[in-house]
Design a protein around this motif. Structure first.
Motif, PDB file in Angstrom:
ATOM      1  N   THR A 185      11.345  10.414  -0.241  1.00 26.39           N
ATOM      2  CA  THR A 185      12.690   9.864  -0.504  1.00 26.39           C
ATOM      3  C   THR A 185      13.376  10.423  -1.754  1.00 26.39           C
ATOM      4  OG1 THR A 185      11.998   8.055  -1.975  1.00 26.39           O
ATOM      5  CG2 THR A 185      11.871   7.623   0.381  1.00 26.39           C
TER       6      THR A 185
ATOM      7  N   LEU B 130      12.724   1.498  -0.776  1.00 21.94           N
ATOM      8  CA  LEU B 130      13.956   2.288  -0.655  1.00 21.94           C
ATOM      9  C   LEU B 130      15.143   1.749  -1.457  1.00 21.94           C
ATOM     10  CD1 LEU B 130      13.896   2.759   3.237  1.00 21.94           C
ATOM     11  CD2 LEU B 130      13.093   4.380   1.513  1.00 21.94           C
TER      12      LEU B 130
ATOM     13  N   ASP C 280       0.857  -1.185   0.000  1.00 24.23           N
ATOM     14  CA  ASP C 280       0.000   0.000   0.000  1.00 24.23           C
ATOM     15  C   ASP C 280       0.900   1.244   0.000  1.00 24.23           C
ATOM     16  OD1 ASP C 280      -1.918   1.904   0.358  1.00 24.23           O
ATOM     17  OD2 ASP C 280      -2.320   1.406   2.467  1.00 24.23           O
TER      18      ASP C 280
HETATM   19  N1  COA Z   1       4.146   4.332   1.392  1.00 27.35           N
HETATM   20  C1  COA Z   1       3.208   5.011   2.048  1.00 27.35           C
HETATM   21  N2  COA Z   1       3.270   5.269   3.361  1.00 27.35           N
HETATM   22  C2  COA Z   1       4.340   4.828   4.026  1.00 27.35           C
HETATM   23  C3  COA Z   1       5.371   4.108   3.401  1.00 27.35           C
HETATM   24  C4  COA Z   1       5.246   3.862   2.033  1.00 27.35           C
HETATM   25  N3  COA Z   1       6.169   3.181   1.338  1.00 27.35           N
HETATM   26  N4  COA Z   1       6.307   3.807   4.317  1.00 27.35           N
HETATM   27  C5  COA Z   1       5.886   4.307   5.494  1.00 27.35           C
HETATM   28  N5  COA Z   1       4.696   4.924   5.318  1.00 27.35           N
HETATM   29  C6  COA Z   1       3.888   5.606   6.333  1.00 27.35           C
HETATM   30  C7  COA Z   1       4.186   5.093   7.709  1.00 27.35           C
HETATM   31  O1  COA Z   1       3.416   3.927   7.970  1.00 27.35           O
HETATM   32  C8  COA Z   1       3.757   6.253   8.564  1.00 27.35           C
HETATM   33  O2  COA Z   1       2.362   6.243   8.697  1.00 27.35           O
HETATM   34  P1  COA Z   1       1.680   6.611  10.100  1.00 27.35           P
HETATM   35  O3  COA Z   1       2.058   8.029  10.348  1.00 27.35           O
HETATM   36  O4  COA Z   1       0.230   6.406   9.821  1.00 27.35           O
HETATM   37  O5  COA Z   1       2.247   5.661  11.090  1.00 27.35           O
HETATM   38  C9  COA Z   1       4.124   7.474   7.720  1.00 27.35           C
HETATM   39  O6  COA Z   1       4.258   6.973   6.376  1.00 27.35           O
HETATM   40  C10 COA Z   1       5.422   8.150   8.127  1.00 27.35           C
HETATM   41  O7  COA Z   1       6.411   7.147   8.329  1.00 27.35           O
HETATM   42  P2  COA Z   1       7.882   7.508   8.789  1.00 27.35           P
HETATM   43  O8  COA Z   1       8.687   6.265   8.903  1.00 27.35           O
HETATM   44  O9  COA Z   1       7.837   8.411   9.974  1.00 27.35           O
HETATM   45  O10 COA Z   1       8.368   8.375   7.532  1.00 27.35           O
HETATM   46  P3  COA Z   1       9.704   9.129   7.324  1.00 27.35           P
HETATM   47  O11 COA Z   1       9.429  10.534   6.968  1.00 27.35           O
HETATM   48  O12 COA Z   1      10.706   8.884   8.415  1.00 27.35           O
HETATM   49  O13 COA Z   1      10.283   8.457   6.004  1.00 27.35           O
HETATM   50  C11 COA Z   1      12.007   6.887   5.378  1.00 27.35           C
HETATM   51  C12 COA Z   1      10.633   7.090   6.021  1.00 27.35           C
HETATM   52  C13 COA Z   1      12.391   5.430   5.497  1.00 27.35           C
HETATM   53  C14 COA Z   1      11.920   7.318   3.949  1.00 27.35           C
HETATM   54  C15 COA Z   1      13.043   7.741   6.130  1.00 27.35           C
HETATM   55  O14 COA Z   1      12.883   7.553   7.495  1.00 27.35           O
HETATM   56  C16 COA Z   1      14.451   7.474   5.749  1.00 27.35           C
HETATM   57  O15 COA Z   1      14.892   7.773   4.666  1.00 27.35           O
HETATM   58  N6  COA Z   1      15.252   6.955   6.731  1.00 27.35           N
HETATM   59  C17 COA Z   1      16.669   6.882   6.676  1.00 27.35           C
HETATM   60  C18 COA Z   1      17.225   6.022   5.653  1.00 27.35           C
HETATM   61  C19 COA Z   1      18.710   6.151   5.755  1.00 27.35           C
HETATM   62  O16 COA Z   1      19.292   7.178   5.940  1.00 27.35           O
HETATM   63  N7  COA Z   1      19.396   5.116   5.679  1.00 27.35           N
HETATM   64  C20 COA Z   1      20.840   5.303   5.836  1.00 27.35           C
HETATM   65  C21 COA Z   1      21.518   4.122   5.839  1.00 27.35           C
HETATM   66  S1  COA Z   1      21.030   3.116   4.507  1.00 27.35           S
END
Ligand code: COA
Length: 326
Positions: A38, A157, A28
């Motif tokens: 991202t 990702l 989803d």
């Molecule tokens: N599609 C739609 N919604 C999604 C989703 C997706 N693929 N993935 C997560 N969500 C939802 C979550 O369930 C959450 O919903 P909720 O608020 O109802 O619980 C909401 O989006 C926000 O999730 P969150 O994890 O807080 O988002 P974020 O802004 O932190 O973004 C990443 C997530 C993974 C993109 C981000 O955290 C990231 O890039 N992290 C670091 C990655 C990184 O630096 N890695 C380095 C080493 S590899």
């Protein structure tokens, strides 16, 4: 003074493209969410038969060809990967065999997304200490085989690919000016593949609990990455008495466009001086920096005398930078 300089680069990515729209049939999610959170539009996915050493081989051959070198000219092969062909032996040994690089020693480096820069730093140390003259460093990953395609927080990702660089000793005023590596093991649990190692050996139970897939505390990792990278880039430049304005190109690890922009903002670097290809490849872990470097070189964005800065943050947690005079 002897320095290590990059004689050539190469990269290789699988043919198959998986778009954000394709992912909608698995979990989803939406193109809008993935792009906004991202910056990723699509990623490459290896086929069933491909392993990390196959991608590494493609990148290594390209780098050898570009330098007009033979594999037997190599003294050392370092492969940075967290998705190697097997737990034993190293992917570097499999690559050595495939290349027929008879003279070379070969080993893997595991520093997750910082792995390629860790590899550069090891190569740099060997070359400066005159133990080896010519080193191949490869970052190669097939994270798609360790991705939980039912977990929308991670499966959007990652992508597959490999990048390589050949380093040689030089007495000229060019090459790696500084290679910094760091880790903080207290945050080892932010990013992990828990199953299949000696802590939780592969069993029906580990597979049922999906422990052989990558788990990430995304939000926490994001915050630590932004903070750490901002400090890392300013420290690296300060220690080398360089101002951000003297930097021709920043080549960051491609984990998240928001992280890349935050680092560029901290340095007040316009985005034209930042290498960005996350939209096409996603996060390819240890392969991301060398693929971006190779694309920058091929696109003529790196010229002789330029100062370029490579930086990455990854699982472990680890972080690393390399300042290079091209
Ligand atoms: N599609 C739609 N919604 C999604 C989703 C997706 N693929 N993935 C997560 N969500 C939802 C979550 O369930 C959450 O919903 P909720 O608020 O109802 O619980 C909401 O989006 C926000 O999730 P969150 O994890 O807080 O988002 P974020 O802004 O932190 O973004 C990443 C997530 C993974 C993109 C981000 O955290 C990231 O890039 N992290 C670091 C990655 C990184 O630096 N890695 C380095 C080493 S590899």
């Amino acid at each position: 003074m002897i320095r290590a300089w990059i004689v050539s680069t190469g990269s290789f990515v699988p043919e198959r493209i998986l778009t954000n729209d394709d992912l909608k049939s698995l979990v989803d999610t939406s193109d809008e969410w993935i792009m906004e959170r991202t910056g990723i539009r699509e990623r490459r996915i290896a086929d069933k038969t491909e392993a990390a050493s196959d991608l590494a081989y493609g990148a290594a051959k390209a780098a050898l060809k570009s330098a007009d070198l033979k594999a037997r000219d190599l003294d050392l092969i370092i492969v940075a990967t967290v998705s190697g062909d097997m737990l034993l032996p190293s992917t570097a040994c499999i690559l050595q065999d495939r290349l027929n690089a008879k003279k070379a020693a070969a080993f893997d480096v595991n520093a997750a997304c910082s792995g390629f820069i860790y590899g550069l730093s090891v190569a740099n140390a060997y070359i400066k200490s005159k133990l080896f003259k010519r080193v191949l460093v490869v970052g190669a990953e097939i994270l798609s085989k360790f991705t939980d395609w039912e977990d929308r927080t991670t499966c959007v990702l990652f992508g597959d690919g490999a990048g390589a660089a050949i380093l040689e000793a030089t007495a000229e005023e060019k090459g790696i000016l500084s290679a910094k590596i760091h880790s903080d093991g207290s945050m080892w649990d932010l990013l992990q593949t828990p199953g299949g190692g000696s802590r939780k050996p592969a069993s029906r139970e580990t597979i049922r609990r999906r422990l052989h897939f990558i788990k990430m505390k995304g939000n926490e990792t994001f915050k630590v990455a932004v903070r750490t990278l901002e400090n890392l880039v300013t420290e690296t430049l300060d220690e080398n008495n360089l101002k951000p304005s003297q930097l021709s190109l920043l080549i960051p690890h491609q984990a998240n466009l928001r992280i890349i922009k935050a680092t560029a903002e901290r340095l007040k670097l316009p985005l034209e001086r930042v290498m960005i290809n996350i939209d096409r490849y996603g996060n390819t872990s240890a392969a991301s920096v060398p693929i971006a470097l190779d694309e920058a070189v091929k696109a003529g964005r790196v010229k002789e005398g330029d100062h370029i800065l490579l930086e990455a943050f990854g699982g472990g947690v680890t972080w690393a930078s390399a300042l290079i005079k091209w």
